[in-house]
Each structure stands twice: as structure tokens, then as C-alpha cells.
Write a protein that holds these residues in place. Structure first.
Motif, PDB file in Angstrom:
ATOM      1  N   VAL A  85       0.930  -1.246   0.087  1.00 25.42           N
ATOM      2  CA  VAL A  85      -0.084   0.061  -0.022  1.00 25.42           C
ATOM      3  C   VAL A  85       0.867   1.258  -0.045  1.00 25.42           C
ATOM      4  CG1 VAL A  85      -1.583   1.375   1.389  1.00 25.42           C
ATOM      5  CG2 VAL A  85      -1.997  -1.147   1.260  1.00 25.42           C
ATOM      6  N   LEU A  86       1.894   1.127   0.766  1.00 23.42           N
ATOM      7  CA  LEU A  86       2.858   2.296   1.050  1.00 23.42           C
ATOM      8  C   LEU A  86       3.590   2.568  -0.316  1.00 23.42           C
ATOM      9  CD1 LEU A  86       4.241   4.570   2.543  1.00 23.42           C
ATOM     10  CD2 LEU A  86       5.679   3.024   3.565  1.00 23.42           C
ATOM     11  N   ALA A  87       4.046   1.404  -0.748  1.00 21.43           N
ATOM     12  CA  ALA A  87       4.801   1.829  -2.004  1.00 21.43           C
ATOM     13  C   ALA A  87       3.798   2.300  -3.425  1.00 21.43           C
ATOM     14  CB  ALA A  87       5.365   0.317  -2.768  1.00 21.43           C
ATOM     15  N   ASP A  88       2.653   1.835  -3.380  1.00 18.59           N
ATOM     16  CA  ASP A  88       1.699   2.109  -4.406  1.00 18.59           C
ATOM     17  C   ASP A  88       1.340   3.650  -4.323  1.00 18.59           C
ATOM     18  OD1 ASP A  88      -0.155   1.490  -6.683  1.00 18.59           O
ATOM     19  OD2 ASP A  88      -1.751   2.042  -5.307  1.00 18.59           O
ATOM     20  N   PHE A  89       1.336   4.043  -3.005  1.00 19.85           N
ATOM     21  CA  PHE A  89       0.974   5.334  -2.760  1.00 19.85           C
ATOM     22  C   PHE A  89       2.214   6.286  -3.188  1.00 19.85           C
ATOM     23  CE2 PHE A  89       1.575   9.161  -0.118  1.00 19.85           C
ATOM     24  CZ  PHE A  89       0.246  10.129  -0.337  1.00 19.85           C
ATOM     25  N   LEU A  90       3.276   5.946  -2.686  1.00 20.70           N
ATOM     26  CA  LEU A  90       4.324   6.776  -3.216  1.00 20.70           C
ATOM     27  C   LEU A  90       4.645   6.831  -4.472  1.00 20.70           C
ATOM     28  CD1 LEU A  90       6.903   5.539  -0.121  1.00 20.70           C
ATOM     29  CD2 LEU A  90       5.609   7.697  -0.279  1.00 20.70           C
ATOM     30  N   LYS A  91       4.553   5.570  -5.237  1.00 22.18           N
ATOM     31  CA  LYS A  91       4.865   5.772  -6.823  1.00 22.18           C
ATOM     32  C   LYS A  91       3.974   6.578  -7.522  1.00 22.18           C
ATOM     33  CE  LYS A  91       6.898   1.161  -6.771  1.00 22.18           C
ATOM     34  NZ  LYS A  91       6.807  -0.128  -7.313  1.00 22.18           N
ATOM     35  N   HIS A  92       2.878   7.055  -6.933  1.00 20.79           N
ATOM     36  CA  HIS A  92       1.973   7.844  -7.609  1.00 20.79           C
ATOM     37  C   HIS A  92       1.926   9.456  -7.082  1.00 20.79           C
ATOM     38  CE1 HIS A  92       0.218   3.879  -8.532  1.00 20.79           C
ATOM     39  NE2 HIS A  92      -0.423   4.456  -9.430  1.00 20.79           N
ATOM     40  N   LEU A  93       3.063   9.760  -6.317  1.00 23.98           N
ATOM     41  CA  LEU A  93       3.352  11.051  -5.886  1.00 23.98           C
ATOM     42  C   LEU A  93       3.958  11.756  -7.078  1.00 23.98           C
ATOM     43  CD1 LEU A  93       4.700  10.820  -2.332  1.00 23.98           C
ATOM     44  CD2 LEU A  93       2.503  11.831  -2.871  1.00 23.98           C
ATOM     45  N   PRO A  94       3.799  13.367  -7.137  1.00 24.18           N
ATOM     46  CA  PRO A  94       4.412  13.949  -8.157  1.00 24.18           C
ATOM     47  C   PRO A  94       6.126  13.822  -7.927  1.00 24.18           C
ATOM     48  CG  PRO A  94       2.627  15.286  -6.991  1.00 24.18           C
ATOM     49  CD  PRO A  94       2.892  13.862  -6.494  1.00 24.18           C
ATOM     50  N   ALA A  95       6.819  13.704  -8.872  1.00 22.39           N
ATOM     51  CA  ALA A  95       8.260  13.629  -8.802  1.00 22.39           C
ATOM     52  C   ALA A  95       8.759  14.973  -7.947  1.00 22.39           C
ATOM     53  CB  ALA A  95       8.869  13.867 -10.184  1.00 22.39           C
ATOM     54  N   GLY A  96       9.799  14.581  -7.285  1.00 19.33           N
ATOM     55  CA  GLY A  96      10.348  15.600  -6.216  1.00 19.33           C
ATOM     56  C   GLY A  96      10.423  15.212  -5.032  1.00 19.33           C
ATOM     57  N   GLU A  97      11.349  15.883  -4.263  1.00 14.22           N
ATOM     58  CA  GLU A  97      11.575  15.676  -2.881  1.00 14.22           C
ATOM     59  C   GLU A  97      10.582  16.348  -1.919  1.00 14.22           C
ATOM     60  OE1 GLU A  97      14.581  14.169   0.128  1.00 14.22           O
ATOM     61  OE2 GLU A  97      14.226  14.179  -2.144  1.00 14.22           O
ATOM     62  N   ALA A  98      10.049  17.323  -2.302  1.00 13.81           N
ATOM     63  CA  ALA A  98       9.213  18.048  -1.534  1.00 13.81           C
ATOM     64  C   ALA A  98       7.682  17.289  -1.260  1.00 13.81           C
ATOM     65  CB  ALA A  98       8.641  19.412  -2.071  1.00 13.81           C
ATOM     66  N   ALA A  99       7.226  16.753  -2.555  1.00 11.00           N
ATOM     67  CA  ALA A  99       6.164  15.746  -2.337  1.00 11.00           C
ATOM     68  C   ALA A  99       6.194  14.680  -1.391  1.00 11.00           C
ATOM     69  CB  ALA A  99       5.627  15.305  -3.933  1.00 11.00           C
ATOM     70  N   LEU A 100       7.457  14.050  -1.534  1.00  3.77           N
ATOM     71  CA  LEU A 100       7.659  12.858  -0.750  1.00  3.77           C
ATOM     72  C   LEU A 100       7.821  13.098   0.661  1.00  3.77           C
ATOM     73  CD1 LEU A 100       8.429   9.852  -0.808  1.00  3.77           C
ATOM     74  CD2 LEU A 100      10.576  10.448  -1.235  1.00  3.77           C
ATOM     75  N   THR A 101       8.581  14.202   1.071  1.00  2.00           N
ATOM     76  CA  THR A 101       8.973  14.431   2.539  1.00  2.00           C
ATOM     77  C   THR A 101       7.855  15.102   3.081  1.00  2.00           C
ATOM     78  OG1 THR A 101       9.885  16.635   1.869  1.00  2.00           O
ATOM     79  CG2 THR A 101      11.209  14.947   2.113  1.00  2.00           C
ATOM     80  N   ALA A 102       6.804  15.609   2.613  1.00  5.00           N
ATOM     81  CA  ALA A 102       5.483  16.023   3.143  1.00  5.00           C
ATOM     82  C   ALA A 102       4.834  14.840   3.827  1.00  5.00           C
ATOM     83  CB  ALA A 102       4.408  16.540   2.089  1.00  5.00           C
ATOM     84  N   TYR A 103       5.116  13.466   3.398  1.00  4.81           N
ATOM     85  CA  TYR A 103       4.592  12.556   4.171  1.00  4.81           C
ATOM     86  C   TYR A 103       5.261  11.682   5.201  1.00  4.81           C
ATOM     87  CZ  TYR A 103       0.655  13.317   0.817  1.00  4.81           C
ATOM     88  OH  TYR A 103      -0.199  13.919   0.180  1.00  4.81           O
ATOM     89  N   THR A 104       6.709  12.057   5.051  1.00  2.00           N
ATOM     90  CA  THR A 104       7.736  11.267   5.825  1.00  2.00           C
ATOM     91  C   THR A 104       7.436  11.530   7.530  1.00  2.00           C
ATOM     92  OG1 THR A 104       9.372  12.952   5.558  1.00  2.00           O
ATOM     93  CG2 THR A 104       9.369  11.131   4.049  1.00  2.00           C
ATOM     94  N   LEU A 105       8.157  10.855   8.285  1.00  2.00           N
ATOM     95  CA  LEU A 105       8.216  10.958   9.573  1.00  2.00           C
ATOM     96  C   LEU A 105       8.682  12.456  10.171  1.00  2.00           C
ATOM     97  CD1 LEU A 105       8.451   9.182  12.478  1.00  2.00           C
ATOM     98  CD2 LEU A 105      10.994   9.301  11.964  1.00  2.00           C
ATOM     99  N   THR A 106       7.639  12.702  11.228  1.00  2.00           N
ATOM    100  CA  THR A 106       7.880  13.814  11.786  1.00  2.00           C
ATOM    101  C   THR A 106       8.098  13.566  13.440  1.00  2.00           C
ATOM    102  OG1 THR A 106       5.464  14.336  11.852  1.00  2.00           O
ATOM    103  CG2 THR A 106       6.642  15.480  10.148  1.00  2.00           C
ATOM    104  N   THR A 107       7.271  13.142  13.971  1.00  2.00           N
ATOM    105  CA  THR A 107       7.077  12.532  15.301  1.00  2.00           C
ATOM    106  C   THR A 107       6.255  11.159  15.162  1.00  2.00           C
ATOM    107  OG1 THR A 107       5.028  13.539  15.780  1.00  2.00           O
ATOM    108  CG2 THR A 107       6.982  14.845  16.199  1.00  2.00           C
ATOM    109  N   ILE A 108       6.695  10.513  16.583  1.00  2.00           N
ATOM    110  CA  ILE A 108       5.916   9.327  16.620  1.00  2.00           C
ATOM    111  C   ILE A 108       4.850   9.588  17.924  1.00  2.00           C
ATOM    112  CG2 ILE A 108       6.132   6.731  17.477  1.00  2.00           C
ATOM    113  CD1 ILE A 108       8.945   6.710  16.300  1.00  2.00           C
ATOM    114  N   PRO A 109       3.737   9.296  17.385  1.00  2.00           N
ATOM    115  CA  PRO A 109       2.541   9.488  18.457  1.00  2.00           C
ATOM    116  C   PRO A 109       2.636   8.542  19.611  1.00  2.00           C
ATOM    117  CG  PRO A 109       1.602   9.451  16.357  1.00  2.00           C
ATOM    118  CD  PRO A 109       2.969   9.065  16.238  1.00  2.00           C
TER     119      PRO A 109
END
Length: 129
Positions: free
Chosen positions: A48-72
């Protein structure tokens, strides 16, 4: 010298249910997988994660918007959080889940590790019924 492989980290919410496991990604709406045991749920969550990531627009900004920030902090007894490490090719076969334990005295770390192991133990709902 070989080029370093970039890794991205995503938060995964792992929940043990009466029928198995649910794994979702709090930073990624609607990204959820279920499985009868933890290993199955993790396998599907990587897909599921791979499929989501492969459909993001190219570029670091789109990807890092979803990366780790904190662990609840887990407030529910059947929920624990982990980090999923993803290589820059988004290959689900290269994804790895990392479990984290807070810095604490050794006895507390052992207790938390036992609790985490019990939540992720390999059982199907048929075995527990």
C-alpha cells in the motif's frame, strides 16, 4: 565508491484487533492494510505504501510531506507505533519496520519490549479463538 541509497521513514500505526492486525500510516490518509497475522499485515502495508509513493508527483517536496515527523504516544493498549524505512526506489521488498523503545531504565525497556512482542506475536485469530 558506491552511491549511498537514500532512505525515507514513515510512521506506521499498528493495531491488534479481534481478527488480526490493521496497519495504517497517520501521515497518509486512507493508506491502510489488514492481515490475519502481523507479518501478513506488514507485507500488505508495504505494498500500500509503495503504491501511494509511486503515484506522488516527482520531487523531494511531495515525498517529504508524508515522511516521519514525530511518533505519537500509544494511548490504546492494542496499538503500537513503528517506523517503516523505504528506499528511494519504493521497492516494498526492501522496506523494513523498526520498532522503537523510549530511553528508560533497563527493567522498563524489557517490560516495554515484552509488551511489544506480545502485540506482534505470530498468531491468527483461529489460534486464539
Amino acid at each position: 565508491m558506491a552511491a549511498a541509497i537514500r532512505h525515507y521513514n514513515f510512521i506506521a500505526k499498528n493495531k491488534k484487533t479481534a481478527h488480526g492486525y490493521e496497519i495504517s500510516f497517520p501521515n497518509i490518509p486512507a493508506a491502510q492494510a489488514v492481515g490475519e497475522n502481523y507479518e501478513e499485515a506488514a507485507y500488505y502495508s508495504y505494498r500500500v505504501l509503495a503504491d501511494f509513493l509511486k503515484h506522488l508527483p516527482a520531487g523531494e517536496a511531495a515525498l517529504t510531506a508524508y515522511t516521519l515527523t514525530t511518533i505519537p504516544a500509544a494511548t490504546e493498549p492494542d496499538v503500537f507505533y513503528s517506523q517503516v524505512s523505504v528506499t528511494d526506489d519504493f521497492d516494498p521488498h526492501k522496506m523494513v519496520t523498526h520498532f522503537t523503545l523510549p530511553q528508560a531504565p533497563p527493567a522498563e525497556i524489557r517490560a516495554k519490549a515484552r509488551q511489544l512482542a506480545a502485540l506482534a506475536e505470530r498468531q491468527t485469530h483461529h489460534e486464539t479463538a
